[in-house]
Design a protein around this motif. Sequence first.
Motif, mmCIF file in Angstrom:
data_model
loop_
_atom_site.group_PDB
_atom_site.id
_atom_site.type_symbol
_atom_site.label_atom_id
_atom_site.label_comp_id
_atom_site.label_asym_id
_atom_site.label_seq_id
_atom_site.Cartn_x
_atom_site.Cartn_y
_atom_site.Cartn_z
ATOM 1 N N UNK A 1 5.784 -9.081 -13.478
ATOM 2 C CA UNK A 1 5.211 -9.427 -14.654
ATOM 3 C C UNK A 1 4.540 -8.305 -15.321
ATOM 4 N N UNK A 2 4.145 -7.285 -14.358
ATOM 5 C CA UNK A 2 3.590 -5.827 -14.948
ATOM 6 C C UNK A 2 4.798 -5.080 -15.734
ATOM 7 N N UNK A 3 6.214 -5.445 -15.269
ATOM 8 C CA UNK A 3 7.291 -4.695 -15.991
ATOM 9 C C UNK A 3 7.569 -5.370 -17.277
ATOM 10 N N UNK A 4 7.003 -6.271 -17.580
ATOM 11 C CA UNK A 4 7.471 -7.007 -18.820
ATOM 12 C C UNK A 4 6.835 -6.237 -20.179
ATOM 13 N N UNK A 5 7.299 -5.772 -20.996
ATOM 14 C CA UNK A 5 6.829 -5.073 -22.126
ATOM 15 C C UNK A 5 5.649 -5.814 -22.888
ATOM 16 N N UNK A 6 5.869 -7.143 -22.861
ATOM 17 C CA UNK A 6 4.769 -7.962 -23.735
ATOM 18 C C UNK A 6 3.491 -8.041 -22.761
ATOM 19 N N UNK A 7 3.544 -8.153 -21.471
ATOM 20 C CA UNK A 7 2.401 -8.187 -20.525
ATOM 21 C C UNK A 7 1.877 -6.744 -20.524
ATOM 22 N N UNK A 8 2.360 -5.663 -20.779
ATOM 23 C CA UNK A 8 2.046 -4.264 -20.718
ATOM 24 C C UNK A 8 1.271 -4.082 -22.002
ATOM 25 N N UNK A 9 1.726 -4.623 -22.949
ATOM 26 C CA UNK A 9 0.940 -4.682 -24.297
ATOM 27 C C UNK A 9 -0.274 -5.259 -24.457
ATOM 28 N N UNK A 10 -0.311 -6.679 -23.822
ATOM 29 C CA UNK A 10 -1.543 -7.287 -23.917
ATOM 30 C C UNK A 10 -2.599 -6.705 -23.031
ATOM 31 N N UNK A 11 -1.965 -6.284 -21.932
ATOM 32 C CA UNK A 11 -3.256 -5.489 -21.006
ATOM 33 C C UNK A 11 -3.847 -4.378 -21.608
ATOM 34 N N UNK A 12 -2.853 -3.557 -22.455
ATOM 35 C CA UNK A 12 -3.369 -2.495 -23.112
ATOM 36 C C UNK A 12 -4.430 -2.751 -24.282
ATOM 37 N N UNK A 13 -3.953 -3.866 -24.824
ATOM 38 C CA UNK A 13 -5.155 -4.202 -25.920
ATOM 39 C C UNK A 13 -6.248 -5.018 -25.381
#
Length: 182
Positions: free
Chosen positions: A68-80
């Motif tokens: 899950x952490x490799x997915x771009x949408x999850x990474x973007x949500x974490x950064x937000x």
Amino acid sequence: ADVGPLRRLSAESAAERPMIGLTRNNGLRRIAVLTGRDPVDFTRATAHLTGRAATPDDLVAPSPADMLRQRPDVQTAELRVIAAFERAGVARAALYPSLSLGTAAGRTAAPGDLGQPGALRFSIGPSLSWGLFNLRRVRAGVRAADAEADAAVSHWGQVILVALEEVDGSLDAWRTARASAR
């Protein structure tokens, strides 16, 4: 007597072909979106692919959390979420006084008298600022930043749930494909 049921079976199979093609194209579009490609171009580029798709015998994957952490949408949500918490911290810091060091330079004489003593001035010193008389606005900013952080956390949770659903669906599809290939 044997030809009638075979013709009916052939007609039923022919009726299922458009749905199979639609399912195939939807799968290709989904793969394109997940890999960051244009779905229309990807579907057209792979339209010539035919034959039976081979599924791997073993599925080698890291833990679901790593996937899950490799997915771009999850990474973007974490950064937000991280950015929203940082903004909330900055808004909260405005409740307290801040000390800064400032410098200034200027002239106190006409341009022709710049060589005279005292024509130029310099200053350096501390500056204390505090929104003491504007605390209602500062507190409203803190509440707004906290609400933004809560919204970011809620969005992150939704992104995680969608990603888990997609990963689980993909694993089920893989298991089904493996079972039907045997």
